[in-house]
Design a protein around this motif. Structure first.
Motif, PDB file in Angstrom:
ATOM      1  N   GLY A  96       0.844  -1.180   0.000  1.00  0.00           N
ATOM      2  CA  GLY A  96       0.000   0.000   0.000  1.00  0.00           C
ATOM      3  C   GLY A  96       0.880   1.229   0.000  1.00  0.00           C
ATOM      4  N   GLY A  97       0.495   2.225   0.784  1.00  0.00           N
ATOM      5  CA  GLY A  97       1.276   3.448   0.865  1.00  0.00           C
ATOM      6  C   GLY A  97       0.476   4.529   1.557  1.00  0.00           C
ATOM      7  N   PHE A  98       1.010   5.768   1.545  1.00  0.00           N
ATOM      8  CA  PHE A  98       0.213   6.878   2.039  1.00  0.00           C
ATOM      9  C   PHE A  98      -0.247   7.708   0.861  1.00  0.00           C
ATOM     10  CE2 PHE A  98       4.060   9.708   3.573  1.00  0.00           C
ATOM     11  CZ  PHE A  98       4.794   9.338   2.467  1.00  0.00           C
ATOM     12  N   CYS A  99      -0.820   8.893   1.109  1.00  0.00           N
ATOM     13  CA  CYS A  99      -1.647   9.568   0.103  1.00  0.00           C
ATOM     14  C   CYS A  99      -0.961   9.747  -1.243  1.00  0.00           C
ATOM     15  CB  CYS A  99      -2.132  10.911   0.628  1.00  0.00           C
ATOM     16  SG  CYS A  99      -0.841  12.160   0.862  1.00  0.00           S
ATOM     17  N   TYR A 100       0.298  10.202  -1.236  1.00  0.00           N
ATOM     18  CA  TYR A 100       0.983  10.477  -2.494  1.00  0.00           C
ATOM     19  C   TYR A 100       1.083   9.210  -3.350  1.00  0.00           C
ATOM     20  CZ  TYR A 100       2.534  14.162   0.730  1.00  0.00           C
ATOM     21  OH  TYR A 100       2.580  15.160   1.674  1.00  0.00           O
ATOM     22  N   GLU A 101       1.354   8.096  -2.697  1.00  0.00           N
ATOM     23  CA  GLU A 101       1.497   6.834  -3.409  1.00  0.00           C
ATOM     24  C   GLU A 101       0.147   6.270  -3.849  1.00  0.00           C
ATOM     25  OE1 GLU A 101       4.990   4.555  -1.279  1.00  0.00           O
ATOM     26  OE2 GLU A 101       3.696   5.527   0.215  1.00  0.00           O
ATOM     27  N   LEU A 102      -0.809   6.223  -2.924  1.00  0.00           N
ATOM     28  CA  LEU A 102      -2.097   5.612  -3.226  1.00  0.00           C
ATOM     29  C   LEU A 102      -2.882   6.409  -4.261  1.00  0.00           C
ATOM     30  CD1 LEU A 102      -3.228   4.488   0.341  1.00  0.00           C
ATOM     31  CD2 LEU A 102      -2.093   3.148  -1.427  1.00  0.00           C
ATOM     32  N   ASN A 103      -3.027   7.715  -4.042  1.00  0.00           N
ATOM     33  CA  ASN A 103      -3.766   8.525  -5.017  1.00  0.00           C
ATOM     34  C   ASN A 103      -2.962   8.731  -6.292  1.00  0.00           C
ATOM     35  OD1 ASN A 103      -6.259   8.906  -3.699  1.00  0.00           O
ATOM     36  ND2 ASN A 103      -5.376  10.469  -2.375  1.00  0.00           N
ATOM     37  N   GLY A 104      -1.624   8.744  -6.180  1.00  0.00           N
ATOM     38  CA  GLY A 104      -0.799   8.829  -7.383  1.00  0.00           C
ATOM     39  C   GLY A 104      -1.006   7.625  -8.270  1.00  0.00           C
ATOM     40  N   ALA A 105      -0.988   6.426  -7.690  1.00  0.00           N
ATOM     41  CA  ALA A 105      -1.199   5.201  -8.462  1.00  0.00           C
ATOM     42  C   ALA A 105      -2.633   5.107  -8.966  1.00  0.00           C
ATOM     43  CB  ALA A 105      -0.849   3.984  -7.609  1.00  0.00           C
ATOM     44  N   PHE A 106      -3.607   5.413  -8.095  1.00  0.00           N
ATOM     45  CA  PHE A 106      -5.018   5.320  -8.480  1.00  0.00           C
ATOM     46  C   PHE A 106      -5.337   6.299  -9.606  1.00  0.00           C
ATOM     47  CE2 PHE A 106      -9.670   5.988  -7.164  1.00  0.00           C
ATOM     48  CZ  PHE A 106     -10.091   4.811  -7.762  1.00  0.00           C
ATOM     49  N   GLY A 107      -4.784   7.503  -9.534  1.00  0.00           N
ATOM     50  CA  GLY A 107      -4.993   8.475 -10.603  1.00  0.00           C
ATOM     51  C   GLY A 107      -4.439   7.988 -11.926  1.00  0.00           C
ATOM     52  N   THR A 108      -3.300   7.294 -11.898  1.00  0.00           N
ATOM     53  CA  THR A 108      -2.722   6.728 -13.111  1.00  0.00           C
ATOM     54  C   THR A 108      -3.653   5.682 -13.712  1.00  0.00           C
ATOM     55  OG1 THR A 108      -0.481   7.120 -12.294  1.00  0.00           O
ATOM     56  CG2 THR A 108      -0.725   5.498 -14.043  1.00  0.00           C
ATOM     57  N   LEU A 109      -4.223   4.841 -12.853  1.00  0.00           N
ATOM     58  CA  LEU A 109      -5.172   3.842 -13.334  1.00  0.00           C
ATOM     59  C   LEU A 109      -6.398   4.505 -13.952  1.00  0.00           C
ATOM     60  CD1 LEU A 109      -6.312   0.916 -13.518  1.00  0.00           C
ATOM     61  CD2 LEU A 109      -7.246   1.278 -11.211  1.00  0.00           C
ATOM     62  N   LEU A 110      -6.966   5.478 -13.260  1.00  0.00           N
ATOM     63  CA  LEU A 110      -8.183   6.130 -13.755  1.00  0.00           C
ATOM     64  C   LEU A 110      -7.944   6.801 -15.103  1.00  0.00           C
ATOM     65  CD1 LEU A 110      -9.569   7.746 -10.472  1.00  0.00           C
ATOM     66  CD2 LEU A 110     -10.309   5.626 -11.581  1.00  0.00           C
ATOM     67  N   ALA A 111      -6.804   7.460 -15.253  1.00  0.00           N
ATOM     68  CA  ALA A 111      -6.490   8.100 -16.532  1.00  0.00           C
ATOM     69  C   ALA A 111      -6.391   7.062 -17.649  1.00  0.00           C
ATOM     70  CB  ALA A 111      -5.198   8.891 -16.409  1.00  0.00           C
ATOM     71  N   ALA A 112      -5.800   5.910 -17.338  1.00  0.00           N
ATOM     72  CA  ALA A 112      -5.675   4.853 -18.337  1.00  0.00           C
ATOM     73  C   ALA A 112      -7.034   4.273 -18.716  1.00  0.00           C
ATOM     74  CB  ALA A 112      -4.757   3.755 -17.814  1.00  0.00           C
TER      75      ALA A 112
END
Length: 284
Positions: A67-83
């Motif tokens: 997992g991670g904290f906000c920068y990692e989790l939302n950073g990764a999730f945002g990448t998925l959503l954009a894709a």
């Protein structure tokens, strides 16, 4: 992010590939992310470098099952959503601390997401105990969520009946949960690299709650939460029932990380800074 990475990420969170980037699909993706990818700060205490690059984030969350904290989790999730076809913007926020004080600039990363229907949502899988569902970005009335009653309101003194805690920039918003302000959101889009200073501060400062305590937490299937803080394992059921266990041995701790959060560790992390053991509580 290529198609194989997208499919691997969706498998990681147990989600189907949405046919279109709709609001309904976004809601399902966020809930599944919260249930499967824990909010955790273990890298700080294991001496692991945190790098805000998409490939590194995807490797940690998808490849290594962490997992991670906000920068990692939302950073990764945002990448998925954009894709997946969503229009995604990274927004900076400052968390509220004691007595209405605001945290450092770039204290938190959240996502503004636009769907194929033209709706705009505030998505966040990286703020500990927060809304299970995306919040309507434009709605200023109460939004009922399994985690509480939320409002997204104009920032300023006495916004939503609470002290603003600091000067508000033009158009800033306060995200409020059950009448208590959670964070102040800037509306100007940012890029991932802008948050590097926040990562550095939270990973190294003795004043950061992340250097003072261990946390690993996720939402459970019934809408409750399970949290491992050091050796204390705590569960909160969807109906509010709570239970706490003290894990006595290293093997019990490692087993809890593995069986409860899917995290494989070869050693038990220990707190870097024990001087002030206070953290943002995912169970609050």
């Amino acid at each position: 992010m290529n198609s194989s990475q997208v499919e691997a990420y969706l498998r990681r969170i147990g989600a189907e590939h949405p046919q279109e980037p709709t609001g309904r699909a976004l809601r399902e993706l966020q809930v599944r992310h919260l249930r499967t990818v824990p909010f955790e700060n273990l890298s700080i205490h294991l001496g692991e470098e945190i790098v805000l690059e998409e490939e590194r984030l995807l490797d940690k969350v998808v490849g290594r099952g962490r997992g991670g904290f906000c920068y990692e989790l939302n950073g990764a999730f945002g990448t998925l959503l954009a894709a997946l076809g969503y229009e995604v913007e990274l927004l900076a926020a400052r968390g509220y601390a004691d007595e209405g004080r605001l945290g450092i600039p770039y204290d938190h990363l959240a996502l503004r997401v636009r769907t194929v229907e033209g709706e705009t949502w505030l998505a966040d899988v990286g703020f500990g105990a927060h809304s299970h569902h995306p919040l309507s970005y434009a709605e200023r009335e109460e939004q009922v969520d399994p985690a509480g009653v939320f409002r997204v309101v104009a920032a300023g003194p006495d916004a939503a009946g609470v002290s603003g805690g600091g000067s508000a920039g033009s158009g800033d918003l306060d995200v409020v949960r059950d009448g208590s302000p959670q964070y102040r959101l800037e509306t100007r889009p940012r890029v991932l690299g802008d948050f590097a200073a926040g990562v550095w501060w939270h990973s190294t400062s003795p004043l950061s709650h992340f250097t003072r305590s261990l946390v690993c937490s996720r939402v459970t299937e019934d809408g409750g939460r399970i949290t491992l803080s050091g050796r204390e394992l705590k569960t909160t059921a969807g109906d509010g029932a709570r239970a706490t266990w003290e894990l006595e041995t290293d093997e019990e701790v490692l087993t809890a990380y593995r069986e409860r959060f899917g995290i494989e560790l070869d050693r038990v992390p220990t707190v870097r800074n024990r001087n002030r053991n206070r953290s943002r509580n995912p169970d609050s």
